[in-house]
Enzyme design. Structure first.
Site, PDB file in Angstrom:
ATOM      1  N   CYS A 136       0.798  -1.235   0.000  1.00  0.00           N
ATOM      2  CA  CYS A 136       0.000   0.000   0.000  1.00  0.00           C
ATOM      3  C   CYS A 136       0.827   1.280   0.000  1.00  0.00           C
ATOM      4  O   CYS A 136       0.263   2.370  -0.132  1.00  0.00           O
ATOM      5  CB  CYS A 136      -0.937   0.003   1.198  1.00  0.00           C
TER       6      CYS A 136
ATOM      7  N   PHE B 293       0.401   3.339   4.966  1.00  0.00           N
ATOM      8  CA  PHE B 293       1.019   2.328   5.831  1.00  0.00           C
ATOM      9  C   PHE B 293       0.728   0.956   5.238  1.00  0.00           C
ATOM     10  O   PHE B 293      -0.424   0.645   4.925  1.00  0.00           O
ATOM     11  CB  PHE B 293       0.465   2.427   7.256  1.00  0.00           C
TER      12      PHE B 293
ATOM     13  N   LYS C 264     -10.622   6.810   1.455  1.00  0.00           N
ATOM     14  CA  LYS C 264     -10.774   5.425   0.977  1.00  0.00           C
ATOM     15  C   LYS C 264     -12.233   4.982   0.975  1.00  0.00           C
ATOM     16  O   LYS C 264     -12.596   4.052   0.245  1.00  0.00           O
ATOM     17  CB  LYS C 264      -9.916   4.476   1.808  1.00  0.00           C
TER      18      LYS C 264
ATOM     19  N   PHE D 125       1.762  -3.514   4.537  1.00  0.00           N
ATOM     20  CA  PHE D 125       2.156  -4.792   5.118  1.00  0.00           C
ATOM     21  C   PHE D 125       3.640  -4.779   5.483  1.00  0.00           C
ATOM     22  O   PHE D 125       4.449  -4.096   4.854  1.00  0.00           O
ATOM     23  CB  PHE D 125       1.912  -5.927   4.128  1.00  0.00           C
TER      24      PHE D 125
ATOM     25  N   HIS E 159      -9.951   0.930  -1.209  1.00  0.00           N
ATOM     26  CA  HIS E 159      -8.499   0.900  -1.004  1.00  0.00           C
ATOM     27  C   HIS E 159      -7.864   0.458  -2.312  1.00  0.00           C
ATOM     28  O   HIS E 159      -8.001  -0.691  -2.733  1.00  0.00           O
ATOM     29  CB  HIS E 159      -8.173  -0.074   0.120  1.00  0.00           C
TER      30      HIS E 159
ATOM     31  N   HIS F 156      -4.419   7.307   6.236  1.00  0.00           N
ATOM     32  CA  HIS F 156      -4.417   6.012   5.550  1.00  0.00           C
ATOM     33  C   HIS F 156      -5.810   5.412   5.700  1.00  0.00           C
ATOM     34  O   HIS F 156      -6.337   4.839   4.748  1.00  0.00           O
ATOM     35  CB  HIS F 156      -3.339   5.098   6.135  1.00  0.00           C
TER      36      HIS F 156
END
Length: 439
Positions: free
Chosen positions: A184, A416, A352, A418, A357, A309
């Protein structure tokens, strides 16, 4: 990843900066809100969702998805390895940058001094899925396995380097050309990389951004993580239960010119807390935001707006709210920095909920939304109703449509991802005054 090294020496064209200026052009945007700045701005500043319910990627399980419905560039005469929906999204965004690319030619910038840096997490996986379906159907009908792949199939469709290669081919850029894939944060990191290429003198301009397209692997993968909501997502909501997925492509021409919208700060961190979950105390997110402020030479109180985010997962929204409250609301006179002054918090919202997303594209897409906020002097309202907010989260200064309009001057955008890789960007609107500071 495809990369070529620029070797052509050029003089600095008139009007360009040899210092740290980092101007973001008017962005090319293709997203669930549209492919036209007017349509996108209208939806963005009215908190109008661009999601539609479909089970195309989750048979039997309808989901709210952010699908691009705008007309895309035809790729029928492209080289076979470049034909993919991901690249068509990028080509449609690139068309919007024709005036900026023409300006580079007028300034005499050689193609070898123009780079391409993009972010993606899907590339052309959707085309491989379609080929596999066709292959399985052919085998079921008795075609030998070795002869069953459709003639249109190209393994290179799904290579992560394909998006940058396609944009370079379409634009004629021949400088450093590569694709980043950090989930992301991918396209936000592409903008940060473009900034570094300019600052290091390797490029005179960089086409930067990213794209991701919806496909079965993405949708079913996130469903297997139990991260997808069966309803419209509710960032910061008490009943938030996951993300909606979307697709988009966004491109900027990034140049070392003063004025306009400047990328003045970049902060990156890697807390490596968990393969998919963020660090619950928000320390990784806070480190990225602190780094962006330091890079921009700004104090927390100078930021007018933060594009969160804001994924609407329980863990992300909790840790991001905590990090923002701690960093931006801390009493500067407190020895511990633990006293929270909510009146000092910058305005915040998550977009979002409007687009879904968009994964590898979200960093560039939300930077583009920040660009539009600076351009129009307006802030994107939050889509989750006040009465649906989670009262257990730290109180934030959330933007709603009834908020008095105060044009923002400095904004931050968070991404932010994985593995605990985090990035924050600071964007500012500058005049063309020679004394105006850049990044």
């Amino acid at each position: 990843m495809t990369e070529s090294v620029a070797t052509v020496a050029t003089t600095t064209p008139k009007g360009r900066d040899t210092g740290n200026a980092c101007r973001l052009s008017r962005p090319g945007i293709v997203c669930p809100l549209g492919a036209d700045h007017g349509l996108i701005s209208s939806a963005l500043f009215s908190a109008s969702r661009g999601l539609r319910v479909s089970d195309d990627f989750s048979p039997g399980t309808p989901l709210s998805l952010g699908r691009v419905t705008a007309r895309l560039v035809d790729d029928s005469d492209w080289p076979a390895p470049l034909r993919s929906r991901n690249n068509r999204l990028l080509a449609t965004a690139l068309e919007q940058l024709a005036p900026e690319l023409e300006a580079l030619k007028r300034q005499g910038i050689a193609p070898e001094r123009i780079g391409v840096v993009l972010g993606t997490s899907t590339s052309g996986i959707g085309e491989t899925e379609a080929a596999m379906d066709a292959q399985r159907a052919a085998v079921a009908q008795g075609t030998p396995s070795a002869d069953s792949w459709p003639q249109s199939f190209e393994y290179r469709h799904q290579e992560l380097g394909a998006p940058a290669e396609c944009v370079a081919w379409l634009s004629g850029a021949r400088g450093p050309i590569y694709t980043l894939s950090t989930a992301c944060t991918s396209s936000a990191k592409a903008l940060a990389s473009a900034r570094r290429l300019l600052a290091s003198g390797q490029c005179d301009a960089v086409i930067a951004g990213g794209a991701d397209s919806l496909c079965h692997m993405t949708v079913k993968g996130f469903m297997s993580l139990e991260a997808v909501s069966r309803k419209q997502s509710q960032p910061l909501g008490a009943e938030r239960d996951g993300i909606n997925l979307g697709e988009a492509a966004v491109l900027f021409v990034v140049t070392p010119e003063r004025g306009g919208v400047q990328l003045t700060g970049v902060g990156e961190s890697s807390d490596a807390h968990h393969i998919s979950a963020p660090c619950p105390d928000g320390s990784g997110a806070e480190a990225a935001m602190r780094g962006a402020l330091a890079s921009a030479g700004r104090a927390p109180g100078e930021i007018d707006y933060i594009n969160l985010h804001g994924t609407a997962t329980p863990l992300n929204d909790a840790m991001e709210s905590l990090a923002i409250s701690r960093l931006f609301g801390a009493d500067a006179d407190s020895d511990t920095g633990s006293d929270i002054d909510h009146a000092r918090l910058p305005a915040v919202s998550s977009t979002k909920a409007l687009t879904g997303h968009t994964l590898g594209a979200c960093g560039a897409l939300e930077a583009a939304f920040c660009w539009l906020a600076l351009e129009h002097g307006r802030l994107p309202p939050h889509a989750t109703p006040r009465e649906a907010l989670d009262p257990t989260l730290p109180a934030l200064n959330i933007v709603y449509r009834d908020r008095p309009e105060t044009p923002p001057l400095r904004v931050m955008s968070n991404a932010f991802a994985f593995g605990g890789n985090n990035i924050s960007l600071v964007l500012e609107r500058h005049t063309t005054d020679p004394e105006s500071s850049a990044c």
